[in-house]
Design a protein around this motif. Sequence first.
Motif, PDB file in Angstrom:
ATOM      1  N   GLY A 127       0.811  -1.210   0.000  1.00 51.68           N
ATOM      2  CA  GLY A 127       0.000   0.000   0.000  1.00 51.68           C
ATOM      3  C   GLY A 127       0.843   1.258   0.000  1.00 51.68           C
ATOM      4  O   GLY A 127       2.071   1.213   0.075  1.00 51.68           O
ATOM      5  N   LEU A 128       0.169   2.389  -0.078  1.00 52.06           N
ATOM      6  CA  LEU A 128       0.846   3.682  -0.105  1.00 52.06           C
ATOM      7  C   LEU A 128       1.320   4.082   1.291  1.00 52.06           C
ATOM      8  O   LEU A 128       0.646   3.803   2.290  1.00 52.06           O
ATOM      9  N   HIS A 129       2.453   4.744   1.355  1.00 49.68           N
ATOM     10  CA  HIS A 129       2.935   5.352   2.590  1.00 49.68           C
ATOM     11  C   HIS A 129       1.996   6.502   2.937  1.00 49.68           C
ATOM     12  O   HIS A 129       1.407   7.116   2.036  1.00 49.68           O
ATOM     13  N   LYS A 130       1.856   6.821   4.224  1.00 47.41           N
ATOM     14  CA  LYS A 130       0.913   7.890   4.607  1.00 47.41           C
ATOM     15  C   LYS A 130       1.315   9.253   4.060  1.00 47.41           C
ATOM     16  O   LYS A 130       0.491  10.152   3.955  1.00 47.41           O
ATOM     17  N   LEU A 131       2.581   9.433   3.657  1.00 46.52           N
ATOM     18  CA  LEU A 131       3.040  10.697   3.095  1.00 46.52           C
ATOM     19  C   LEU A 131       3.185  10.644   1.565  1.00 46.52           C
ATOM     20  O   LEU A 131       3.853  11.471   0.968  1.00 46.52           O
ATOM     21  N   ALA A 132       2.554   9.655   0.935  1.00 40.50           N
ATOM     22  CA  ALA A 132       2.645   9.508  -0.521  1.00 40.50           C
ATOM     23  C   ALA A 132       1.859  10.602  -1.227  1.00 40.50           C
ATOM     24  O   ALA A 132       0.781  10.985  -0.787  1.00 40.50           O
ATOM     25  N   ASN A 133       2.408  11.080  -2.318  1.00 41.21           N
ATOM     26  CA  ASN A 133       1.710  12.035  -3.175  1.00 41.21           C
ATOM     27  C   ASN A 133       0.995  11.222  -4.255  1.00 41.21           C
ATOM     28  O   ASN A 133       1.591  10.846  -5.261  1.00 41.21           O
ATOM     29  N   GLU A 134      -0.278  10.963  -4.061  1.00 40.70           N
ATOM     30  CA  GLU A 134      -1.054  10.116  -4.969  1.00 40.70           C
ATOM     31  C   GLU A 134      -1.341  10.775  -6.311  1.00 40.70           C
ATOM     32  O   GLU A 134      -1.802  10.122  -7.236  1.00 40.70           O
ATOM     33  N   ASP A 135      -1.092  12.089  -6.421  1.00 38.78           N
ATOM     34  CA  ASP A 135      -1.406  12.810  -7.650  1.00 38.78           C
ATOM     35  C   ASP A 135      -0.265  12.813  -8.668  1.00 38.78           C
ATOM     36  O   ASP A 135      -0.483  13.211  -9.812  1.00 38.78           O
ATOM     37  N   LEU A 136       0.929  12.398  -8.269  1.00 41.72           N
ATOM     38  CA  LEU A 136       2.081  12.484  -9.180  1.00 41.72           C
ATOM     39  C   LEU A 136       2.784  11.134  -9.375  1.00 41.72           C
ATOM     40  O   LEU A 136       3.999  11.088  -9.523  1.00 41.72           O
ATOM     41  N   ILE A 137       2.031  10.054  -9.388  1.00 40.66           N
ATOM     42  CA  ILE A 137       2.621   8.731  -9.591  1.00 40.66           C
ATOM     43  C   ILE A 137       3.084   8.634 -11.042  1.00 40.66           C
ATOM     44  O   ILE A 137       2.362   8.994 -11.964  1.00 40.66           O
ATOM     45  N   MET A 138       4.310   8.150 -11.228  1.00 40.01           N
ATOM     46  CA  MET A 138       4.901   8.074 -12.563  1.00 40.01           C
ATOM     47  C   MET A 138       5.199   6.612 -12.921  1.00 40.01           C
ATOM     48  O   MET A 138       5.802   5.889 -12.126  1.00 40.01           O
ATOM     49  N   ILE A 139       4.761   6.220 -14.099  1.00 37.25           N
ATOM     50  CA  ILE A 139       5.073   4.890 -14.637  1.00 37.25           C
ATOM     51  C   ILE A 139       5.981   5.096 -15.837  1.00 37.25           C
ATOM     52  O   ILE A 139       5.610   5.774 -16.793  1.00 37.25           O
ATOM     53  N   SER A 140       7.188   4.519 -15.787  1.00 35.62           N
ATOM     54  CA  SER A 140       8.122   4.584 -16.918  1.00 35.62           C
ATOM     55  C   SER A 140       8.043   3.271 -17.674  1.00 35.62           C
ATOM     56  O   SER A 140       8.232   2.201 -17.090  1.00 35.62           O
ATOM     57  N   ARG A 141       7.774   3.347 -18.966  1.00 36.21           N
ATOM     58  CA  ARG A 141       7.631   2.170 -19.829  1.00 36.21           C
ATOM     59  C   ARG A 141       8.939   1.877 -20.554  1.00 36.21           C
ATOM     60  O   ARG A 141       9.793   2.745 -20.724  1.00 36.21           O
ATOM     61  N   LYS A 142       9.065   0.643 -21.036  1.00 32.77           N
ATOM     62  CA  LYS A 142      10.257   0.229 -21.778  1.00 32.77           C
ATOM     63  C   LYS A 142      10.492   1.073 -23.021  1.00 32.77           C
ATOM     64  O   LYS A 142      11.622   1.279 -23.427  1.00 32.77           O
ATOM     65  N   ASN A 143       9.420   1.571 -23.621  1.00 33.26           N
ATOM     66  CA  ASN A 143       9.554   2.357 -24.848  1.00 33.26           C
ATOM     67  C   ASN A 143       9.863   3.830 -24.553  1.00 33.26           C
ATOM     68  O   ASN A 143       9.687   4.679 -25.408  1.00 33.26           O
ATOM     69  N   HIS A 144      10.309   4.116 -23.326  1.00 32.79           N
ATOM     70  CA  HIS A 144      10.692   5.458 -22.861  1.00 32.79           C
ATOM     71  C   HIS A 144       9.498   6.396 -22.746  1.00 32.79           C
ATOM     72  O   HIS A 144       9.657   7.604 -22.731  1.00 32.79           O
ATOM     73  N   GLU A 145       8.298   5.847 -22.645  1.00 35.18           N
ATOM     74  CA  GLU A 145       7.095   6.636 -22.422  1.00 35.18           C
ATOM     75  C   GLU A 145       6.885   6.759 -20.915  1.00 35.18           C
ATOM     76  O   GLU A 145       7.003   5.783 -20.184  1.00 35.18           O
ATOM     77  N   ASP A 146       6.609   7.965 -20.448  1.00 34.26           N
ATOM     78  CA  ASP A 146       6.292   8.184 -19.037  1.00 34.26           C
ATOM     79  C   ASP A 146       4.808   8.501 -18.917  1.00 34.26           C
ATOM     80  O   ASP A 146       4.277   9.329 -19.653  1.00 34.26           O
ATOM     81  N   ILE A 147       4.146   7.830 -17.972  1.00 38.82           N
ATOM     82  CA  ILE A 147       2.715   8.016 -17.757  1.00 38.82           C
ATOM     83  C   ILE A 147       2.511   8.571 -16.351  1.00 38.82           C
ATOM     84  O   ILE A 147       2.938   7.959 -15.378  1.00 38.82           O
ATOM     85  N   VAL A 171       8.400   0.573 -14.604  1.00 38.07           N
ATOM     86  CA  VAL A 171       8.981   0.990 -13.334  1.00 38.07           C
ATOM     87  C   VAL A 171       8.040   2.052 -12.777  1.00 38.07           C
ATOM     88  O   VAL A 171       7.742   3.037 -13.443  1.00 38.07           O
ATOM     89  N   ILE A 172       7.574   1.833 -11.548  1.00 44.00           N
ATOM     90  CA  ILE A 172       6.588   2.721 -10.931  1.00 44.00           C
ATOM     91  C   ILE A 172       7.274   3.518  -9.826  1.00 44.00           C
ATOM     92  O   ILE A 172       7.955   2.942  -8.973  1.00 44.00           O
ATOM     93  N   PHE A 173       7.078   4.833  -9.841  1.00 43.06           N
ATOM     94  CA  PHE A 173       7.635   5.698  -8.801  1.00 43.06           C
ATOM     95  C   PHE A 173       6.509   6.491  -8.155  1.00 43.06           C
ATOM     96  O   PHE A 173       5.778   7.210  -8.831  1.00 43.06           O
ATOM     97  N   VAL A 174       6.378   6.336  -6.840  1.00 42.94           N
ATOM     98  CA  VAL A 174       5.375   7.069  -6.063  1.00 42.94           C
ATOM     99  C   VAL A 174       6.144   8.093  -5.221  1.00 42.94           C
ATOM    100  O   VAL A 174       6.875   7.726  -4.305  1.00 42.94           O
TER     101      VAL A 174
END
Length: 189
Positions: A127-147, A171-174
Amino acid sequence: KIIKLVDSFVIEAEVDPEAYILGPGDKIGLSIITSDNIAYILNITPTGDLWIPDVGLVHISGMNIEKAQSEVARYIQENRYKAANILLVLLNIRHFKVQIMGAVMTPDMVIASSLDRLSDVIKKSGGLHKLANEDLIMISRKNHEDIKCSLRLYRLDGNLINNPVIQEGDVIFVPYIENYRLDVEESLT
């Protein structure tokens, strides 16, 4: 006798044969209909190939189900059974590891299926840490696309754009909430 399926899974909707991309670990059913009807249950190999006994190897990783069926049919008809009808079906969904970092309870590699969404993977990481910024989650794809995703907005309006299906190699960064980021970094070092 009762048979227990070890590889059972729950899906949210029918798999779209044009959208689902095959990869290593997917289980495939193959029927070759000629004067003899031949049926196989096959796994896509780690190199992305489908090994068809008495026929050979066909590379189908990265293709959707319909394209893979056409490719397998072409290969079988050119190399073994000229007038065969070919049917290829997906029997089971593959699993793979994705990396999740940042403001989750257990940042690490997480086992996901090719039907898991962002929220599923975050749940698997504790789960998310209590200090997580849920609005700026970034998913980096193999094709160099960031979501960029917002699970907060997803919970408010249900828009699946903010809770996308995870793909192999993601790769997911929260991030932490900016006001607390320095405090968190100091406590970790």
